[in-house]
Motif scaffolding. Structure first.
Motif, short mmCIF file in Angstrom:
data_model
loop_
_atom_site.label_atom_id
_atom_site.label_comp_id
_atom_site.label_asym_id
_atom_site.label_seq_id
_atom_site.Cartn_x
_atom_site.Cartn_y
_atom_site.Cartn_z
N UNK A 12 53.41 74.62 75.29
CA UNK A 12 52.05 74.43 74.78
C UNK A 12 51.95 74.87 73.32
N UNK A 13 52.62 75.97 72.98
CA UNK A 13 52.63 76.40 71.57
C UNK A 13 53.34 75.39 70.69
N UNK A 14 54.45 74.85 71.18
CA UNK A 14 55.19 73.86 70.40
C UNK A 14 54.33 72.62 70.18
N UNK B 6 55.77 76.98 80.22
CA UNK B 6 54.57 76.21 79.88
C UNK B 6 53.89 76.78 78.65
N UNK B 7 53.89 78.11 78.52
CA UNK B 7 53.25 78.71 77.34
C UNK B 7 54.01 78.28 76.08
N UNK B 8 55.34 78.31 76.13
CA UNK B 8 56.13 77.93 74.95
C UNK B 8 55.95 76.46 74.62
N UNK C 59 46.92 72.61 76.69
CA UNK C 59 46.61 73.86 77.37
C UNK C 59 47.59 74.00 78.54
N UNK C 60 48.05 75.23 78.77
CA UNK C 60 49.00 75.43 79.88
C UNK C 60 48.24 75.77 81.16
N UNK C 61 48.82 75.38 82.29
CA UNK C 61 48.22 75.66 83.59
C UNK C 61 49.30 76.14 84.55
N UNK C 62 49.05 77.26 85.20
CA UNK C 62 49.93 77.68 86.30
C UNK C 62 49.69 76.72 87.47
N UNK D 168 55.95 79.96 84.01
CA UNK D 168 54.84 80.43 83.17
C UNK D 168 55.29 80.55 81.72
N UNK D 169 56.46 81.15 81.57
CA UNK D 169 57.03 81.32 80.24
C UNK D 169 57.23 79.95 79.59
#
Lengths: 422, 422, 422, 422
Positions: free
Chosen positions: C97-99, C93-95, C108-111, C90-91
């Protein structure tokens, strides 16, 4: 035989060699990688080589230490910074030495001070004054593998000093020179030096060998690894370098003295560089001293001006263009703006969306048509050249950023770099 | 005034004092905490105190380094272990020194070696041979705050050595003694020494003062902090200790020489200890040498036997019971089982579900009824006593683990520890 | 052109492609690497490709989480373990996606759950039941780059599930299949699949292409990457794989269906494997059922027996030898020892110092002399063969560990692997 | 008995209670602390209490995640930030739940979404709309300990949301309210609320009890813990708070409704605040609307103006002074300077070296002499008062920063706070 391979590639490494092997941060980033390094050294020892290791701090540890320093204080006394930063390599050498013990290799760790690196007192960026490598030499003679902390020493005032970021390469080259080692191997996370950026050109090819002069021009042209400082140092000390991977362990690229009999290719590499921006000071009176006035002021402000072009004067009025790193663009513009009235310039404009494309090759010296080919090829593919500069073995053109990938691709093709093997 | 407070509490600290302040791992765990430490020291300096800091590695860093060592190798050469572990304190002293600079306090960091700690060559657990504290003394005289790396030194063979876990307390006490400091303050994450475990008894009260003898009996009885080794050392060196919190910064507990005029309470604390198990060797012939035979063998196996009780003989047959730490129970049982035939014992049984409850107080020496009160109180509340042992200022009873909390509560009540203030 | 290169190498990727790109832990180990990944994806987007990312947890984070779990508890409830472990992706994919946002790429990130991965309830090692990839498909259609958490899903009981170590490859292959992607690219820290171990043979060469069957035999023979599970899965789903480096970004090795017209080399790779040990049960009566009895018992104990050889009987007495992983040797020996009387064997011996050397190549099927060449070559160089086993496209020999490097070198030479290019 | 102690202290907690216990970052910073939390909960369960846990991310993990975000991107999409940040609490709840399993306590972890926290879509700072706590209530009824991720929920658009820094306290109070819990315990690294800063006044005393109104005035006056937002929320929801330590586990400070029969002390605490600076706009014409004009503009710029004092007009000219946080001083000065001409002011000056000293106590309402005592005491000790402001139960004076410690000390003495116990 591995050693034969080395011979054929570099022409310098004898059957049983003394190698200084430097492992950078990513190569010792975690216990698994450290064990891999130890296995590799054990294999080298079984082959009969003598090995001296130089080790950087693990992974991003130096960054982490700098970050901690920034979070505890906005004052960073040099003596304390060096006490702090050098803790990273101490940790790494102890762990590598333990891993060697587990792999059956006798070894001992040495701080910069213990290894005999005497430096000046310029904390956080000390210069090596002398290398008194007796303990290292004795350890090698006794059949042990010394593990030396990179980038550190002890000052003439007996304080711990740090040689600066990337200083482990310098430590390795200095030790290799001092010990008369057969080669200095720089292990990193890339597998060697390529004919161009593989992200841009799929057929980019790893070079087996490159001369110091070519390597230096490539780094000057924007090639990120190895660091120019260590290449210069190795060149000066005449230490053959082997840039190679601690992930794939394949043979990498040798950086050596030029071999007059062996060199055939005119161009060795195409180097793109997107890190610069262009500044144009327009409508300048064509008078002596104008440029000197401007560029002295920029130099005083530590602006790294790279290319400079001045157009022919029309009616006593000319334009001066130059490139600077993106990070220094704002300051450069402020200085030009402040100087504008004084030097009588009409305009100051900036273009951050440029790319510098360079071709590098020692063969260029005896092949007059290289530049013409470069200009023609770019023209044929509709790429406009904005600035040009040359050295004996390099030609650089500034083009629009949006044309960069195409320019690199067509130049790599026209000089047939994908297929020119050494 | 703060200094008056110190005087009234400890009777030892003059108006302007020289203090050795030791900050443990949790007290310097991150940049925020390090800045808090620097602020505290700055405040002490403004009050006129001279301060010498001793600093441990940040947070769990020593554990982390040991873990890394375990992951790279199953061989851990002592010299390399000490090179590794001591990197943690180096990092901490440099950061604390920078934070002091930011807080306007002049300071300088010192490794164990630079601070003059000469040790034997017993790596990972070295003993201090001598403290040559000139550089520290000079720094104090020059108005600077020396920041000394805890738990480290340099051996007689010029190698880096580590004093072992918890060795920073020892460094601090040794420096306090050597510098003739007025007190040694141990900053930690607890706010002092309590009359009993606050998790068990809500009315547990932090003590203002306790004697070395009582503190030593409490740690022997199972009180986890401060470490017995540093208390013993401070006792021997006659250095007043102040155990206090680097989180709340409130005044903690002074550990000092006993003051014959001041001491009134008979009992100072009730200490529960759930870390031990009971072993009973049953049906043993009541012959000389049986116990000696058994306990020599246990001692040879490094089993820490705590309490020992032998019942009166019936018909020449007796039972021997003793307690050992849970972690050593299996080995102890194996040894007893192996000895069973030889010493003619009928049975070997174990009970891991016991608790040792101790009451401690120097006043006990002149108050004969303490033990009787303890036994009566437990009896009244239906708590069965399985084993008893006493020292001059401590009485310990083993009870069933399930009775432990109740026993502690009723003893804390009967001796009125919640309300007996000093 | 890059896309032409892909076509010529793999024959499968069209000019504008839909690519599933999986980035393993080392490829996203820190902010710098994450930014490099984002730059690479931005470049792919500019070329016109559609991209779906699958991302593992950063660096060693999964190991770190498992370690923390081990330190807080010796009980590890599956539901909680999966809650814990999946926090790592999770951590990441969020990073990432921000990059991407910073690089100008909409994403967009997806679990695992959001990406539609429905699994069984087998916590810590769940199996994918179905992939409902509508949200991912919609995102691609809308011109965004979905960033999917690898190795996770949601169970039929709506709990978070983890697919196990290395499960990100499976996530990527499953998504590639479900989305009918043109290729699945596995980015890692090696630059591709080599003809042999570059640490052993300097002239080892990265292969441009290999068939699924060959790749599977290589992993079975001990080649560490890519994981067999993902290769099998890709083979079954007919998803072309591209194993390549996120450090050098050079073109790697394509793993695809075999192309009958294109394949010429008889042997593709020489694979050394030092992870096994040999057990010999000697003096066994040559009776039916003996081997079945022994190997059933070993199988019941989850011992991974690899090679098995039974010598010709002499006088009704024979020897049975087999290999097992070093880590299972002790258990295997205990079982054999326990069975010895029952099966009437005379001796049980072990040799941990062996190496298995395999040659792999689909061309072997139509070239009868391969095995003979292998045996002759080893014999000529004095390497004794202890055991032999074969499959349709693989021949494996067990030799002494001390001969391993030499055996690999001479086989790589005799089949001319350094120069046989595809 | 512990429960009796609670009763006597707070008058609210019955013999067998339902407790919501919130553990902040330092309380679960590492495996050792997590196991201590589990032991504490196990003890509460044995006493018969029902417990619901709310857990923050471990140690500095949220800071670390924010730092990573800052290093990968300067764009921080809210949806991705919340995906990232909430990973921290997920990790913590899984580990705490495993530790409880090891301590023999049945438990289950719940994300904010699983625990029923429905929020608005205001990413990174979401507001709770509703708490549908059925799953938590069912778990408690079934004898399990739910472990709920603090500061997170699910938005009305089904995305993961974060309630902001310090939001775990809010989660705990909201759950306590929803479940009709007997108390909400906030475990942290301080042992309670003190009568003043123990770093400044050695005799500072931990309070057993304080009213919501007093606590709110103290936080408004600069007392750092607990966060004002959670106190307000608890006050509104009428949930008794217990601020206590997860390091010493001693009983802390209860924050409850005021008890009219019980309150006797006039003053409860002296609160120093060094975080503000003073701005003076001098020579302002004494006309209506001037102040409104200025402070509207400051409010529009999000400047947190605290105290405001306007001197009596002399000859139609007056001075306006106000305080702002140090971090907002520069912006405030810019605004005043920009407004200077418009409002006709003569000067704008700043003094960053001030301290605000407040005394707080509900008894002040019926004791008219408190302010006079404060002013007299400061005057007697030569402390000059620069500004004054009051509320019903608070008086604040601005003094020079260099006088702050002395002012706090003499006020703490004059109101006899060291000895006034409740």
């Amino acid at each position: 035989m591995w050693v034969e391979g080395c011979l054929s590639a570099a022409g310098t490494v004898p059957a049983v060699a003394l190698l200084v092997q430097k492992f950078g941060g990513t190569s010792v980033a975690d216990p698994e990688r450290i064990r891999e390094v130890a296995d590799h050294v054990a294999r080298c020892r079984r082959r009969g080589d003598d090995v001296v290791l130089v080790v950087s701090a693990m992974g991003k540890e130096t960054d982490e230490l700098l970050r901690l320093a920034g979070e505890v204080s906005d004052i960073r006394p040099g003596r304390e910074m060096d006490m702090l930063i050098t803790a990273g390599e101490r940790k790494a050498i102890a762990l590598v030495s333990m891993a060697l013990a587990a792999a059956g290799v006798e070894s001992e760790s040495y701080t910069g001070s213990q290894a005999g690196f005497l430096t000046d007192t310029n904390h956080t960026n000390a210069k090596i004054l002398e290398v008194r490598a007796e303990r290292i030499r004795d350890a090698v003679d006794a059949g042990r593998v010394p593990v030396v902390a990179g980038s550190q020493g002890v000052s003439t005032e007996r304080d711990v000093t740090f040689l600066g970021r990337g200083g482990s390469d310098t430590t390795a080259v200095a030790l290799a020179h001092e010990l008369r080692a057969d080669a200095c191997e720089l292990y990193t996370d890339v597998s060697g030096v390529f004919t161009t950026d593989p992200r841009v050109v799929e057929s980019a090819r790893k070079m087996h060998r490159i001369s110091f002069d070519e390597m230096l021009e490539m780094t000057a042209a924007g090639c990120p690894k190895p660091a120019m400082r260590s290449v210069e140092y190795a060149h000066r000390q005449r230490v053959p370098l082997h840039v190679r991977s601690a992930f794939t362990w394949e043979v990498g690229t040798w950086v050596t003295e030029e071999d007059p009999d062996m060199e055939h290719a005119v161009i060795r590499a195409v180097v793109p560089d997107l890190s610069e921006a262009k500044v144009t000071v327009g409508g300048v009176p064509d008078r002596p001293g104008i440029a000197a006035n401007l560029f002295r002021r920029l130099a005083d402000a530590d602006i790294n001006v790279d290319m400079i072009v001045q157009n022919a004067s029309e009616g006593g009025i000319t334009d001066i263009s130059f490139t600077v790193p993106h990070s220094e663009l704002d300051t450069a513009l402020e200085i030009c703006e402040a100087k504008r009235a004084e030097i009588g310039a009409a305009t100051v404009t900036a273009d951050p969306r440029i790319a510098k494309i360079s071709v590098v090759g020692a063969g260029m010296k005896s092949n007059p048509g290289v530049a013409a080919t470069m200009f023609e090829t770019l023209a044929e593919h509709g790429v406009n050249i904005e600035m040009i500069s040359t050295s004996a073995i390099r030609i650089s053109c500034v083009v629009a950023e949006s044309e960069a990938d195409r320019a690199v691709q067509v130049l790599h093709d026209v000089y047939d770099l994908a297929n020119t093997d050494f």
